[in-house]
Design a protein around this motif. Sequence first.
Motif, PDB file in Angstrom:
ATOM      1  N   CYS A   1      -9.003  -3.673  -5.526  1.00 56.47           N
ATOM      2  CA  CYS A   1      -8.411  -3.618  -4.177  1.00 56.47           C
ATOM      3  C   CYS A   1      -8.775  -4.865  -3.368  1.00 56.47           C
ATOM      4  O   CYS A   1      -9.935  -5.090  -3.038  1.00 56.47           O
TER       5      CYS A   1
ATOM      6  N   CYS B   1      -6.266  -0.206   3.998  1.00 54.57           N
ATOM      7  CA  CYS B   1      -5.243  -0.252   2.943  1.00 54.57           C
ATOM      8  C   CYS B   1      -3.953  -0.846   3.493  1.00 54.57           C
ATOM      9  O   CYS B   1      -3.452  -0.419   4.529  1.00 54.57           O
ATOM     10  N   THR B   2      -3.426  -1.839   2.768  1.00 53.80           N
ATOM     11  CA  THR B   2      -2.179  -2.492   3.185  1.00 53.80           C
ATOM     12  C   THR B   2      -0.983  -1.990   2.389  1.00 53.80           C
ATOM     13  O   THR B   2       0.133  -2.465   2.592  1.00 53.80           O
ATOM     14  N   GLY B   3      -1.223  -1.104   1.440  1.00 52.54           N
ATOM     15  CA  GLY B   3      -0.127  -0.578   0.617  1.00 52.54           C
ATOM     16  C   GLY B   3       0.361  -1.554  -0.432  1.00 52.54           C
ATOM     17  O   GLY B   3       1.473  -1.410  -0.948  1.00 52.54           O
ATOM     18  N   CYS B   4      -0.465  -2.530  -0.793  1.00 50.87           N
ATOM     19  CA  CYS B   4      -0.016  -3.568  -1.742  1.00 50.87           C
ATOM     20  C   CYS B   4       0.201  -3.013  -3.146  1.00 50.87           C
ATOM     21  O   CYS B   4       0.954  -3.587  -3.932  1.00 50.87           O
ATOM     22  N   GLY B   5      -0.464  -1.925  -3.505  1.00 53.24           N
ATOM     23  CA  GLY B   5      -0.261  -1.315  -4.816  1.00 53.24           C
ATOM     24  C   GLY B   5      -1.107  -1.902  -5.928  1.00 53.24           C
ATOM     25  O   GLY B   5      -0.955  -1.531  -7.093  1.00 53.24           O
ATOM     26  N   THR B   6      -2.023  -2.813  -5.583  1.00 52.24           N
ATOM     27  CA  THR B   6      -2.887  -3.404  -6.621  1.00 52.24           C
ATOM     28  C   THR B   6      -3.693  -2.327  -7.339  1.00 52.24           C
ATOM     29  O   THR B   6      -3.916  -2.407  -8.556  1.00 52.24           O
ATOM     30  N   CYS B   7      -4.127  -1.313  -6.608  1.00 57.16           N
ATOM     31  CA  CYS B   7      -4.916  -0.235  -7.223  1.00 57.16           C
ATOM     32  C   CYS B   7      -4.103   0.461  -8.309  1.00 57.16           C
ATOM     33  O   CYS B   7      -4.611   0.747  -9.401  1.00 57.16           O
TER      34      CYS B   7
ATOM     35  N   PRO C   1      -3.335   5.888  -0.847  1.00 54.17           N
ATOM     36  CA  PRO C   1      -3.433   5.911  -2.303  1.00 54.17           C
ATOM     37  C   PRO C   1      -3.994   7.250  -2.776  1.00 54.17           C
ATOM     38  O   PRO C   1      -4.966   7.750  -2.216  1.00 54.17           O
TER      39      PRO C   1
HETATM   40  S1  SF4 Z   1      -5.211  -1.958  -3.743  1.00 55.23           S
HETATM   41 FE1  SF4 Z   1      -4.531   0.150  -3.275  1.00 55.23          FE
HETATM   42  S2  SF4 Z   1      -6.086   0.840  -1.816  1.00 55.23           S
HETATM   43 FE2  SF4 Z   1      -6.284  -1.387  -1.901  1.00 55.23          FE
HETATM   44  S3  SF4 Z   1      -4.957  -2.115  -0.270  1.00 55.23           S
HETATM   45 FE3  SF4 Z   1      -3.718  -2.123  -2.099  1.00 55.23          FE
HETATM   46  S4  SF4 Z   1      -2.666  -0.139  -2.036  1.00 55.23           S
HETATM   47 FE4  SF4 Z   1      -4.382   0.001  -0.618  1.00 55.23          FE
END
Ligand code: SF4
Length: 285
Positions: free
Chosen positions: A195, A19-25, A71
């Motif tokens: 993700c 997990c990169t913390g991108c927040g797409t989830c 997450p």
């Molecule tokens: S989509 Fe959610 S689980 Fe996947 S990398 Fe981004 S923050 Fe992490």
Amino acid sequence: MIHDKKAHKYGMVIDLDKCTGCGTCAVSCMSENNVPFKEDESDKKDSITWMRVYRLTNNKPFPDTEVAFLPRPCQHCGGKGDHGHSPCVSVCPATATDYGYDTGIVSQIYTRCFGCRYCMAACPYHARYFNWWDPVWPEGMEKYLSPNVSPRMRGVVEKCSFCYHRYQLAREKAYASGSDEIPEADYQTACTTACPAGAIVFGDLNNPSHKVHQIVKPDPHPDPLNPDVVGKSRNPKVFRLLERLGTNPKVYYMSEREWVRKLGDHYLDGEWDKVKNVYGSASHE
Ligand code: SF4
Ligand code: SF4
């Protein structure tokens, strides 16, 4: 029904090293589930995010500083002994939140909820949100709402449903093809498919052919150190949040780094050796 051999137990495992913390989830979840947002989202206390991404740090000074992102959807707790008495289900006076013994999914029935918010107080994971206002979308955006999920009204509580509407669609598709087996690929949550890091794996924890079962290797027997805990992972890199409470979440986390596993369990000083995965802990500080 509890002992139905064919019962599913849907759950997920999230790899905190990917997990990169991108927040797409979180964004895909809001879009899929018609989660409303406010014009000013700076007051996080009132914002609704079924999937919330937390930042963890090892608290060491530079250059040894490390961060990880965690997450957190609803953990779909099985409750003590995994009998379906999830903390939120047990306290709801309106049966507005219920445990699905055929899926392991904790549901929320908005039309029954009268907003007492006992469930929010009972949830140890802060996974529930109250609608202080009726949802409002920017003009035109209401045309893009998901037709499979009902928007919620002011005065009710909502939370992650493991995209239950996707389960219903997959089940209907299976029945239409004359089968009662739902293929792993046919039921996946929005966060899992969105993700970009491939950090989330979702499936049936009861099905040995599903990837989530193979990673978690859940122990069906009660933990000898704490009989309230059932389904402990036999993978020493895998843990659940606050596992020792006996809430028996169906969301598992995975990390090579011991400091991440320790933080996730929110252990107290001197407690870690008692609460860490009894199957061993090959650490990576
Ligand atoms: S989509 Fe959610 S689980 Fe996947 S990398 Fe981004 S923050 Fe992490
Ligand atoms: S995480 Fe909270 S809302 Fe979800 S099942 Fe557990 S107690 Fe209920």
